[in-house]
Motif scaffolding. Structure first.
Motif, PDB file in Angstrom:
ATOM      1  N   UNK A  91      30.926  -5.277  56.622  1.00  0.00           N
ATOM      2  CA  UNK A  91      30.740  -6.115  55.435  1.00  0.00           C
ATOM      3  C   UNK A  91      31.655  -5.666  54.310  1.00  0.00           C
ATOM      4  N   UNK A  92      31.729  -4.359  54.093  1.00  0.00           N
ATOM      5  CA  UNK A  92      32.611  -3.849  53.047  1.00  0.00           C
ATOM      6  C   UNK A  92      34.073  -4.110  53.350  1.00  0.00           C
ATOM      7  N   UNK A  93      34.451  -3.954  54.613  1.00  0.00           N
ATOM      8  CA  UNK A  93      35.861  -4.194  54.996  1.00  0.00           C
ATOM      9  C   UNK A  93      36.247  -5.651  54.758  1.00  0.00           C
ATOM     10  N   UNK A  94      35.376  -6.572  55.134  1.00  0.00           N
ATOM     11  CA  UNK A  94      35.681  -7.987  54.945  1.00  0.00           C
ATOM     12  C   UNK A  94      35.743  -8.346  53.466  1.00  0.00           C
ATOM     13  N   UNK A  95      34.859  -7.734  52.653  1.00  0.00           N
ATOM     14  CA  UNK A  95      34.908  -7.995  51.220  1.00  0.00           C
ATOM     15  C   UNK A  95      36.243  -7.530  50.627  1.00  0.00           C
ATOM     16  N   UNK A  96      36.677  -6.348  51.035  1.00  0.00           N
ATOM     17  CA  UNK A  96      37.945  -5.823  50.526  1.00  0.00           C
ATOM     18  C   UNK A  96      39.109  -6.715  50.939  1.00  0.00           C
TER      19      UNK A  96
END
Length: 315
Positions: A91-96
């Motif tokens: 989730x964090x990777x996709x947000x970044x």
């Protein structure tokens, strides 16, 4: 408590202090990993790891979860947290990636909508699935792991895998209110068939049985708009149950007939529920719906009477 309030800095510091006293406490290692995962998944700062790159934070969190599993490899909860940890990082990777993309596109002329990413598993999913399956191996009767897998597969467009897991989950435990995944209307619409198949199989389970299965079937059919079949399912449950179950079914049948525009049929069921369980919740709420029907029919004196009866028993 700090973690439940999303005070991640305090939670991290508290868990680290716990390890000073109990360095071999496996759950504390897992909880530190959860704190890091929540921070990454929600884009929240974590002061003790300030200045580190996302990959560095991931490695630190992964190491703590792995240490917890190493200390107690038979703990299914620890393995599930490994699965959840990787999804938090995803989730964090996709947000970044979205933020970087938005920055790159700023000031450029519009070229139409962003292309939709193709469905399919992401790099983190292989570990998440393997860890969830390990948790399921250790606790084969815990339906929650199957719900997790069903949601992951559904999100990635792997419909056959999602259907298999949700069907097995409902076969193990058909109380639909315990399956948070079913609150997702789009998912339920896609997987209604496998859900109903699992519920049907649960009727022969010694842990569930035909009454629980019939109640679940009726509820799911109503949720997906198959009201006629839901009426039949509540009727089936009424035949199987005791007086309290009969009152529950009459209340639900009355509400369904209201939705279908059949007030007289609805009143028949609701009146029976009010008589069968006068001092039980089903009978008390039947009075409320009887009042609504009379109000809709402009029979206001009767509407007031029944609503007052309802309020007297449920002030």
């Amino acid at each position: 408590m700090a973690l439940s309030r999303a005070d991640l800095n305090l939670a991290y510091q508290s868990f680290r202090s716990t390890l000073d006293w109990e360095p071999a406490d496996a759950p504390t290692h897992i909880m530190i990993g959860r704190v890091i995962s929540q921070a990454q998944a929600n884009g929240l700062p974590l002061e003790p790891l300030e200045g580190r790159q996302p990959d560095e934070k991931f490695k630190i969190g992964l190491a703590t979860v792995a240490r917890g599993i190493d200390l107690n490899p038979a703990d299914a909860w620890a393995w599930f947290n490994l699965a959840d940890f990787h999804q938090g990082f995803r989730t964090g990777r996709l947000r970044l990636q979205k933020m970087i993309r938005a920055g790159e596109m700023a000031g450029r002329p519009a070229t139409g909508p962003e292309p939709v990413a193709p469905a399919g598993p992401d790099p983190e999913d292989a570990v998440s699935v393997a860890a969830a399956l390990k948790a399921l191996e250790l606790e084969p009767d815990h339906f929650f792991y199957r719900d997790f897998l069903a949601k992951l597969y559904w999100d990635r467009g792997l419909m056959e895998d999602a259907a298999r897991e949700i069907s097995e989950s409902l076969a193990a435990w058909p109380r639909i209110e315990t399956h948070a995944i079913l609150e997702n209307d789009a998912l339920l619409a896609d997987l209604a068939g496998p859900v109903l198949d699992g519920i049907a199989r649960s009727a022969s389970s010694p842990y569930a049985g035909p009454v629980m299965a019939a109640r679940a079937r009726a509820g799911i059919l109503e949720r997906v708009g198959r009201l006629g079949e839901s009426v039949e399912a509540w009727g089936e449950l009424r035949r199987l149950g005791d007086k309290i179950v009969e009152a529950e079914c009459d209340l639900e049948l009355g509400k369904l007939e209201m939705q279908r525009g059949n007030p007289e049929e609805s009143l028949k069921h609701l009146t029976r529920a009010a008589a069968e369980a006068a001092n039980e919740p089903h009978g008390i709420w039947a009075l409320y719906y009887i009042g609504l029907i009379h109000s809709q029919q402009s029979n206001h004196a009767e509407a007031v009477r029944f609503l007052r009866l309802h309020l007297a028993r449920a002030p």
